[in-house]
Design a protein around this motif. Structure first.
Motif, PDB file in Angstrom:
ATOM      1  N   GLU A 197       1.711  -9.960  -2.600  1.00 19.93           N
ATOM      2  CA  GLU A 197       1.562 -10.070  -1.149  1.00 19.93           C
ATOM      3  C   GLU A 197       2.373  -9.027  -0.392  1.00 19.93           C
ATOM      4  O   GLU A 197       1.922  -8.489   0.616  1.00 19.93           O
ATOM      5  CB  GLU A 197       1.979 -11.473  -0.687  1.00 19.93           C
ATOM      6  N   THR A 198       3.575  -8.726  -0.857  1.00 22.53           N
ATOM      7  CA  THR A 198       4.469  -7.831  -0.112  1.00 22.53           C
ATOM      8  C   THR A 198       4.471  -6.396  -0.628  1.00 22.53           C
ATOM      9  O   THR A 198       4.961  -5.511   0.052  1.00 22.53           O
ATOM     10  CB  THR A 198       5.917  -8.366  -0.137  1.00 22.53           C
ATOM     11  N   ARG A 199       3.962  -6.179  -1.829  1.00 20.68           N
ATOM     12  CA  ARG A 199       3.835  -4.830  -2.415  1.00 20.68           C
ATOM     13  C   ARG A 199       5.117  -3.993  -2.337  1.00 20.68           C
ATOM     14  O   ARG A 199       5.161  -2.946  -1.691  1.00 20.68           O
ATOM     15  CB  ARG A 199       2.689  -4.075  -1.756  1.00 20.68           C
ATOM     16  N   PRO A 200       6.184  -4.440  -2.981  1.00 21.24           N
ATOM     17  CA  PRO A 200       7.425  -3.646  -2.951  1.00 21.24           C
ATOM     18  C   PRO A 200       7.242  -2.316  -3.679  1.00 21.24           C
ATOM     19  O   PRO A 200       6.392  -2.186  -4.566  1.00 21.24           O
ATOM     20  CB  PRO A 200       8.426  -4.541  -3.681  1.00 21.24           C
ATOM     21  N   ASP A 201       8.060  -1.356  -3.297  1.00 20.53           N
ATOM     22  CA  ASP A 201       8.018  -0.050  -3.962  1.00 20.53           C
ATOM     23  C   ASP A 201       8.568  -0.135  -5.383  1.00 20.53           C
ATOM     24  O   ASP A 201       8.121   0.601  -6.270  1.00 20.53           O
ATOM     25  CB  ASP A 201       8.831   0.971  -3.161  1.00 20.53           C
ATOM     26  N   TYR A 202       9.538  -1.013  -5.583  1.00 18.85           N
ATOM     27  CA  TYR A 202      10.168  -1.166  -6.899  1.00 18.85           C
ATOM     28  C   TYR A 202      10.304  -2.641  -7.248  1.00 18.85           C
ATOM     29  O   TYR A 202      10.548  -3.473  -6.370  1.00 18.85           O
ATOM     30  CB  TYR A 202      11.567  -0.534  -6.917  1.00 18.85           C
TER      31      TYR A 202
END
Length: 200
Positions: A158-163
């Motif tokens: 849902e939030t699609r973090p970079d890492y």
């Protein structure tokens, strides 16, 4: 593997140390079994000093390996401390630089070793958004000490973090396979131990 030093794993003894302790009580070792648990453990076999059992070649080898590794010297443990401090500095530098670039970082795995790492490094929500874990028993709670929220792995999608920082780094292959979808938006995996590594 300093992140395995926590409550039920509070004391660690080398075979060299155990031999000194047992000798003071009229006992001696005659065999050891090497076990893979927590990066390497040994099961010891002891008897009374006067017992006729002969030393196994495994015991001779472990004693030799520990001596070669310097486990009987204080300098070895000072070196270990320097390596642990390096892990902390490298992880904090990575997280600070990611934040300064406007990137987001989440973590995977609310296990005890991750709790140890996060608390030692003092990592809170200013550097790490949240932690995910498959266990529904952990979700909705907080990481002890640093109070990071523990959520479902669905949160990553849902939030699609970079890492995605993998806290149980010994399961990195399993976790990178399970969470491979992050590569679809350019997300990357990170492990901090034994050294900082970004896994594309």
């Amino acid at each position: 593997q300093f992140d395995t030093i926590y409550h039920e794993h509070f004391s660690y003894l080398s075979v060299l140390a155990v031999e000194r302790i047992f000798s003071a009580h009229g006992l001696r070792l005659f065999d050891v079994d090497r076990l893979p648990t927590h990066g390497g453990s040994v099961r010891i076999h002891a008897c009374h000093r006067a017992d006729a059992r002969t030393e196994s070649s495994a015991l001779v080898q472990v004693r030799s390996d520990e001596t070669a590794a310097g486990l009987h010297r204080l300098e070895t443990y000072s070196g270990f401390e320097r390596k642990v401090n390096r892990v902390k500095r490298d992880l904090l530098s990575f997280l600070i630089e990611a934040r300064n670039r406007g990137q987001t970082v989440a973590a995977y795995g609310a296990a005890a070793k991750g709790t140890t790492l996060l608390n030692y490094c003092g990592i809170r929500q200013d550097l790490l958004d949240y932690v995910v874990d498959l266990s529904p028993h952990k979700q909705g709670h907080l990481i002890p000490g640093v109070r990071l929220p523990i959520l479902s792995p669905q949160r990553v999608l849902e939030t699609r973090p970079d890492y995605l920082l993998i806290l149980p780094w010994n399961l990195r292959d399993e976790i990178t396979a399970q969470m491979a979808a992050i590569r679809g938006w350019g997300g990357q995996f990170v492990v901090a131990i034994p050294h900082l590594e970004v896994i594309a």
